[in-house]
Design a protein around this motif. Structure first.
Motif, PDB file in Angstrom:
ATOM      1  N   MET A  66       5.493   6.617 -96.067  1.00 47.49           N
ATOM      2  CA  MET A  66       5.973   7.339 -97.026  1.00 47.49           C
ATOM      3  C   MET A  66       6.485   8.466 -96.406  1.00 47.49           C
ATOM      4  N   LEU A  67       5.527   9.196 -95.830  1.00 46.15           N
ATOM      5  CA  LEU A  67       5.668  10.425 -95.026  1.00 46.15           C
ATOM      6  C   LEU A  67       6.753  10.399 -93.855  1.00 46.15           C
ATOM      7  N   LEU A  68       6.595   9.529 -93.207  1.00 40.66           N
ATOM      8  CA  LEU A  68       7.719   9.216 -91.897  1.00 40.66           C
ATOM      9  C   LEU A  68       8.936   8.503 -92.238  1.00 40.66           C
ATOM     10  N   ALA A  69       9.360   8.225 -93.586  1.00 34.40           N
ATOM     11  CA  ALA A  69      10.379   7.302 -93.849  1.00 34.40           C
ATOM     12  C   ALA A  69      11.762   8.500 -93.889  1.00 34.40           C
ATOM     13  N   PRO A  70      12.817   7.764 -93.509  1.00 32.01           N
ATOM     14  CA  PRO A  70      14.241   8.788 -93.647  1.00 32.01           C
ATOM     15  C   PRO A  70      14.237   8.942 -95.277  1.00 32.01           C
ATOM     16  N   ARG A  71      15.111   9.914 -95.569  1.00 34.64           N
ATOM     17  CA  ARG A  71      15.162  10.235 -96.881  1.00 34.64           C
ATOM     18  C   ARG A  71      15.389   9.366 -98.052  1.00 34.64           C
ATOM     19  N   ASP A  72      16.345   8.452 -97.905  1.00 36.22           N
ATOM     20  CA  ASP A  72      16.556   7.320 -98.857  1.00 36.22           C
ATOM     21  C   ASP A  72      15.419   6.403 -98.945  1.00 36.22           C
ATOM     22  N   GLU A  73      14.969   6.055 -97.704  1.00 34.93           N
ATOM     23  CA  GLU A  73      13.660   5.316 -97.829  1.00 34.93           C
ATOM     24  C   GLU A  73      12.379   5.975 -98.236  1.00 34.93           C
ATOM     25  N   ASP A 129      15.806  18.441 -99.060  1.00 36.67           N
ATOM     26  CA  ASP A 129      16.153  17.649 -97.552  1.00 36.67           C
ATOM     27  C   ASP A 129      15.551  18.394 -96.669  1.00 36.67           C
ATOM     28  N   GLU A 130      14.182  18.172 -96.684  1.00 36.56           N
ATOM     29  CA  GLU A 130      13.228  19.041 -95.532  1.00 36.56           C
ATOM     30  C   GLU A 130      12.532  17.782 -94.780  1.00 36.56           C
ATOM     31  N   GLY A 131      12.898  16.774 -94.929  1.00 38.74           N
ATOM     32  CA  GLY A 131      12.278  15.652 -94.127  1.00 38.74           C
ATOM     33  C   GLY A 131      12.006  15.767 -92.829  1.00 38.74           C
ATOM     34  N   SER A 132      12.778  16.374 -92.253  1.00 38.80           N
ATOM     35  CA  SER A 132      12.484  16.529 -90.781  1.00 38.80           C
ATOM     36  C   SER A 132      11.065  17.527 -90.507  1.00 38.80           C
ATOM     37  N   ARG A 133      10.552  17.934 -91.316  1.00 33.96           N
ATOM     38  CA  ARG A 133       9.035  18.732 -91.322  1.00 33.96           C
ATOM     39  C   ARG A 133       8.047  17.742 -91.018  1.00 33.96           C
ATOM     40  N   LEU A 134       8.372  16.583 -91.218  1.00 37.28           N
ATOM     41  CA  LEU A 134       7.342  15.363 -91.219  1.00 37.28           C
ATOM     42  C   LEU A 134       7.876  14.575 -89.908  1.00 37.28           C
ATOM     43  N   SER A 135       7.171  14.493 -88.870  1.00 41.95           N
ATOM     44  CA  SER A 135       7.522  13.808 -87.594  1.00 41.95           C
ATOM     45  C   SER A 135       6.462  13.323 -87.005  1.00 41.95           C
ATOM     46  N   VAL A 136       6.415  12.432 -85.960  1.00 36.94           N
ATOM     47  CA  VAL A 136       5.580  11.826 -85.028  1.00 36.94           C
ATOM     48  C   VAL A 136       5.331  12.985 -84.101  1.00 36.94           C
ATOM     49  N   CYS A 137       3.841  13.253 -83.510  1.00 33.26           N
ATOM     50  CA  CYS A 137       3.721  14.378 -82.591  1.00 33.26           C
ATOM     51  C   CYS A 137       4.388  14.227 -81.461  1.00 33.26           C
ATOM     52  N   ASP A 138       4.897  15.164 -80.811  1.00 30.65           N
ATOM     53  CA  ASP A 138       5.584  15.089 -79.516  1.00 30.65           C
ATOM     54  C   ASP A 138       4.702  14.750 -78.393  1.00 30.65           C
TER      55      ASP A 138
END
Length: 178
Positions: A66-73, A129-138
């Motif tokens: 859920m947390l890492l899905a693109p917006r529509d997913e 539209d803030e999904g970019s605030r959730l990502s896999v660690c760099d």
């Protein structure tokens, strides 16, 4: 603050749970659940037993998806979670917190309440539209989720451990190049 306090707290707890599945696993027994509850003091029904720990462990892959899905997913995941639960929304004020929404009854199982709180928080993420605030660690050696609630969108790592490891590596690379 980017989101309301309850949204940020729900995101933090969901990220903590999802990341607890990474090695080393940090949700294996009742002591680990108690540590989670010290960090995120949930109200309502808490069985504090092995069955509850198992249900939280089972929830982790779903939270990660859920947390890492693109917006529509992400929206589809949220809709699925909301459709599965008997929603009984009510405004609550407790434990020094101002009015906020409880979407399911406090008597529902803990894992279900976490799932729905995560879904409700992700509604705010999707709408803004803030999904970019959730990502896999760099960090190349880490697969944990990084939650960036900073104003300048500068958080790239899941923890200070990963951030420090990469800062030291970058420093050493610069020193070697000199």
């Amino acid at each position: 603050m980017i989101f309301t306090d309850d949204t940020e707290e729900a995101l933090r707890s969901a990220v903590w749970l999802a990341n607890s599945a990474e090695q080393p696993d940090t949700l294996t027994d009742l002591d680990d659940e108690h540590a989670f509850l010290r960090e995120f003091p949930y109200t309502g029904r808490l069985d504090r037993d092995e069955v509850e720990v198992a249900s939280l462990r089972d929830l982790r892959p779903r939270l990660r998806a859920m947390l890492l899905a693109p917006r529509d997913e992400m929206a589809a995941h949220v809709n699925d979670a909301l459709a599965e639960s008997r929603l009984t929304p009510a405004l609550r004020r407790h434990d020094g917190l101002d009015w906020h929404l409880h979407a399911v009854a406090d008597e529902q199982p803990f894992a279900e309440r976490i799932l729905i709180e995560t879904a409700m928080a992700l509604i705010d993420v999707i709408r803004a539209d803030e999904g970019s605030r959730l990502s896999v660690c760099d960090d190349d050696t880490c697969q944990s989720i990084a939650l960036d609630l900073s104003r300048n969108r500068s958080k790239r790592y899941c923890s200070t451990t990963c951030a420090n490891r990469n800062a030291v590596a970058a420093y050493r690379a610069r020193r070697t190049a000199e």
